[in-house]
Design an enzyme around this catalytic site. Structure first.
Site, PDB file in Angstrom:
ATOM      1  N   SER A 116     -11.913   5.795   4.185  1.00 14.47           N
ATOM      2  CA  SER A 116     -11.726   7.241   4.322  1.00 14.47           C
ATOM      3  C   SER A 116     -10.821   7.609   5.493  1.00 14.47           C
ATOM      4  O   SER A 116     -10.839   6.964   6.541  1.00 14.47           O
ATOM      5  CB  SER A 116     -13.083   7.929   4.509  1.00 14.47           C
ATOM      6  OG  SER A 116     -12.916   9.325   4.700  1.00 14.47           O
ATOM      7  N   GLY A 117     -10.064   8.707   5.307  1.00 13.72           N
ATOM      8  CA  GLY A 117      -9.243   9.247   6.377  1.00 13.72           C
ATOM      9  C   GLY A 117      -9.899  10.422   7.075  1.00 13.72           C
ATOM     10  O   GLY A 117      -9.250  11.128   7.859  1.00 13.72           O
ATOM     11  N   GLY A 119     -15.017   2.344  -4.942  1.00 13.94           N
ATOM     12  CA  GLY A 119     -14.043   3.355  -5.315  1.00 13.94           C
ATOM     13  C   GLY A 119     -14.644   4.690  -5.697  1.00 13.94           C
ATOM     14  O   GLY A 119     -14.051   5.452  -6.466  1.00 13.94           O
ATOM     15  N   CYS A 161     -16.236  -1.285  -0.470  1.00 16.89           N
ATOM     16  CA  CYS A 161     -17.693  -1.265  -0.271  1.00 16.89           C
ATOM     17  C   CYS A 161     -18.360  -0.140  -1.057  1.00 16.89           C
ATOM     18  O   CYS A 161     -19.532  -0.256  -1.450  1.00 16.89           O
ATOM     19  CB  CYS A 161     -18.021  -1.113   1.216  1.00 16.89           C
ATOM     20  SG  CYS A 161     -17.510  -2.508   2.237  1.00 16.89           S
ATOM     21  N   LEU A 162     -17.645   0.951  -1.280  1.00 12.11           N
ATOM     22  CA  LEU A 162     -18.211   2.105  -1.994  1.00 12.11           C
ATOM     23  C   LEU A 162     -17.801   2.116  -3.458  1.00 12.11           C
ATOM     24  O   LEU A 162     -18.008   3.117  -4.159  1.00 12.11           O
ATOM     25  CB  LEU A 162     -17.774   3.408  -1.307  1.00 12.11           C
ATOM     26  CG  LEU A 162     -18.067   3.502   0.197  1.00 12.11           C
ATOM     27  CD1 LEU A 162     -17.608   4.842   0.756  1.00 12.11           C
ATOM     28  CD2 LEU A 162     -19.544   3.273   0.484  1.00 12.11           C
ATOM     29  N   SER A 175      -7.008 -13.346   0.765  1.00  7.68           N
ATOM     30  CA  SER A 175      -7.744 -12.239   0.163  1.00  7.68           C
ATOM     31  C   SER A 175      -7.951 -12.559  -1.312  1.00  7.68           C
ATOM     32  O   SER A 175      -7.011 -12.990  -1.997  1.00  7.68           O
ATOM     33  CB  SER A 175      -6.947 -10.939   0.332  1.00  7.68           C
ATOM     34  OG  SER A 175      -7.627  -9.834  -0.224  1.00  7.68           O
ATOM     35  N   TYR A 181       0.825  -1.206   0.000  1.00 13.42           N
ATOM     36  CA  TYR A 181       0.000   0.000   0.000  1.00 13.42           C
ATOM     37  C   TYR A 181       0.867   1.267   0.000  1.00 13.42           C
ATOM     38  O   TYR A 181       1.846   1.361   0.743  1.00 13.42           O
ATOM     39  CB  TYR A 181      -0.940   0.025   1.201  1.00 13.42           C
ATOM     40  CG  TYR A 181      -2.113  -0.939   1.090  1.00 13.42           C
ATOM     41  CD1 TYR A 181      -2.428  -1.571  -0.107  1.00 13.42           C
ATOM     42  CD2 TYR A 181      -2.929  -1.198   2.195  1.00 13.42           C
ATOM     43  CE1 TYR A 181      -3.497  -2.436  -0.201  1.00 13.42           C
ATOM     44  CE2 TYR A 181      -4.015  -2.072   2.100  1.00 13.42           C
ATOM     45  CZ  TYR A 181      -4.287  -2.697   0.905  1.00 13.42           C
ATOM     46  OH  TYR A 181      -5.362  -3.553   0.815  1.00 13.42           O
ATOM     47  N   LEU A 200     -20.103   4.613  -7.084  1.00 13.42           N
ATOM     48  CA  LEU A 200     -21.517   4.687  -6.698  1.00 13.42           C
ATOM     49  C   LEU A 200     -21.994   6.131  -6.550  1.00 13.42           C
ATOM     50  O   LEU A 200     -23.196   6.397  -6.624  1.00 13.42           O
ATOM     51  CB  LEU A 200     -21.738   3.928  -5.392  1.00 13.42           C
ATOM     52  CG  LEU A 200     -21.708   2.400  -5.522  1.00 13.42           C
ATOM     53  CD1 LEU A 200     -21.515   1.755  -4.164  1.00 13.42           C
ATOM     54  CD2 LEU A 200     -22.994   1.903  -6.169  1.00 13.42           C
ATOM     55  N   PHE A 201     -21.072   7.060  -6.353  1.00 17.37           N
ATOM     56  CA  PHE A 201     -21.442   8.461  -6.161  1.00 17.37           C
ATOM     57  C   PHE A 201     -21.310   9.286  -7.440  1.00 17.37           C
ATOM     58  O   PHE A 201     -22.080  10.222  -7.663  1.00 17.37           O
ATOM     59  CB  PHE A 201     -20.575   9.090  -5.067  1.00 17.37           C
ATOM     60  CG  PHE A 201     -20.594   8.322  -3.778  1.00 17.37           C
ATOM     61  CD1 PHE A 201     -21.659   8.438  -2.898  1.00 17.37           C
ATOM     62  CD2 PHE A 201     -19.551   7.459  -3.446  1.00 17.37           C
ATOM     63  CE1 PHE A 201     -21.679   7.721  -1.708  1.00 17.37           C
ATOM     64  CE2 PHE A 201     -19.576   6.744  -2.266  1.00 17.37           C
ATOM     65  CZ  PHE A 201     -20.643   6.866  -1.387  1.00 17.37           C
TER      66      PHE A 201
END
Length: 302
Positions: free
Chosen positions: A267-268, A216, A213-214, A160, A55, A219-220
């Site tokens: 999210s941070g 990336g 889940c979102l 994973s 990462y 969805l928005f």
């Protein structure tokens, strides 16, 4: 407040929501700000953190370790998940000619030692094989798992993005059962709900961890017909259940699966983490869940 749950018949105990740190290098935080954010989500009950050696171009574990170094006492309050086996090309490894997977004993040992050093800890709570490796020798991986557990470097093991057959193959050789399979689950991509992956985990009473889940952010902001349909349905259901955002509906949708996934938050921003925590009070009906399924598929169930 987020509760602790046991993810497999023999453990471990993790928080029901997991804080993901794969974008930590992009958050622009000082070491003190990283520590503050960590303590804030611990106070919310989110005590499990998700990492991987790669990462941030192999930087995120180091950044997290700098925060722990400021207050080593936080180590006793968290469960650290990290991953290995992806070998990336780049400035750090100029000798590599192509990105590839490596589940050899030598690489797993090296990766774990590097993660321990970067994270500034003496053990990893849960180590995952990041991606299926076609050249994986299950006996070799099982043996290195046993060695790492015996010397106290890793407490539990999982995988994973594994298929059910890949999961069964590795578990058939390990001394301890695998405790999770971290897979992508969101309303745009939930193939694991239909290809046997989640069925297998439910059968074994092993709880998956859900990444992306979102989707990336698709969805928005996505402009595909699928994304538009799902976004409209999520908004309609948001109004029905009194959610603050469609984000909360998405987390409720993931949690509604009977394999009981642990959703990873990416999210941070602590406000969005708090919003995810508040989604735990939202329960979708079967019909509401399937309305999102239909919107995603673009056709009915029959």
């Amino acid at each position: 407040m987020v509760s602790k749950v046991v993810v497999g018949p023999q453990g471990p105990e993790l928080s029901e929501l997991v804080q993901g740190y794969w974008r930590l290098a992009e958050w622009g935080m000082t070491p003190q700000q990283r520590l503050t954010f960590l303590k804030q989500h611990i106070d919310l009950g989110i005590t499990t953190v998700d990492h991987a050696d790669i990462y941030g171009g192999y930087e995120c574990e180091q950044l997290f370790g700098e925060a722990i170094k400021l207050d080593p006492s936080v180590r006793e309050q968290i469960q650290i998940v990290t991953k290995c086996d992806i070998q990336l090309c780049g400035a750090k490894y100029p000798q590599r000619k192509v990105n590839h997977y490596d589940t050899s004993s030598a690489h797993i040992h090296e990766s774990v030692n590097n993660s321990l050093s970067r994270l500034n800890v003496d053990h990893i709570d849960l180590l995952l094989i990041h991606r299926p490796d076609v050249l994986m020798d299950a006996d070799e991986v099982a043996e290195v798992f046993s060695e790492l557990h015996k010397v106290g470097k890793v407490k539990y093991f999982g995988v994973s993005n594994f298929t059910p057959s890949q999961f069964d193959l590795l578990e058939s050789r390990t001394h301890k059962p695998l405790v999770t399979n971290q897979v992508e689950i969101n309303p745009l991509n939930f193939d694991v709900a239909h290809d046997g992956t989640l069925d297998q985990l439910q059968m074994k009473r092993v709880r998956p961890m859900a990444w992306s889940c979102l989707a990336g952010g698709e969805l928005f902001t996505g402009q595909s017909e699928q994304a538009k349909r799902v976004r409209a349905e999520l908004e309609a259901i948001r109004v029905e259940v009194g959610a603050q955002s469609i984000e909360q509906v998405i987390y409720a949708w993931v949690r509604r699966l009977p394999s009981k996934p642990l959703a990873i938050i990416g999210s941070g921003k602590i406000e969005r983490v708090e919003s995810a925590v508040n989604s735990l009070s939202i329960e979708l009906t079967r019909e509401q869940w399937y309305r999102i399924w239909v919107a995603s598929k673009g056709h009915g169930v029959a």
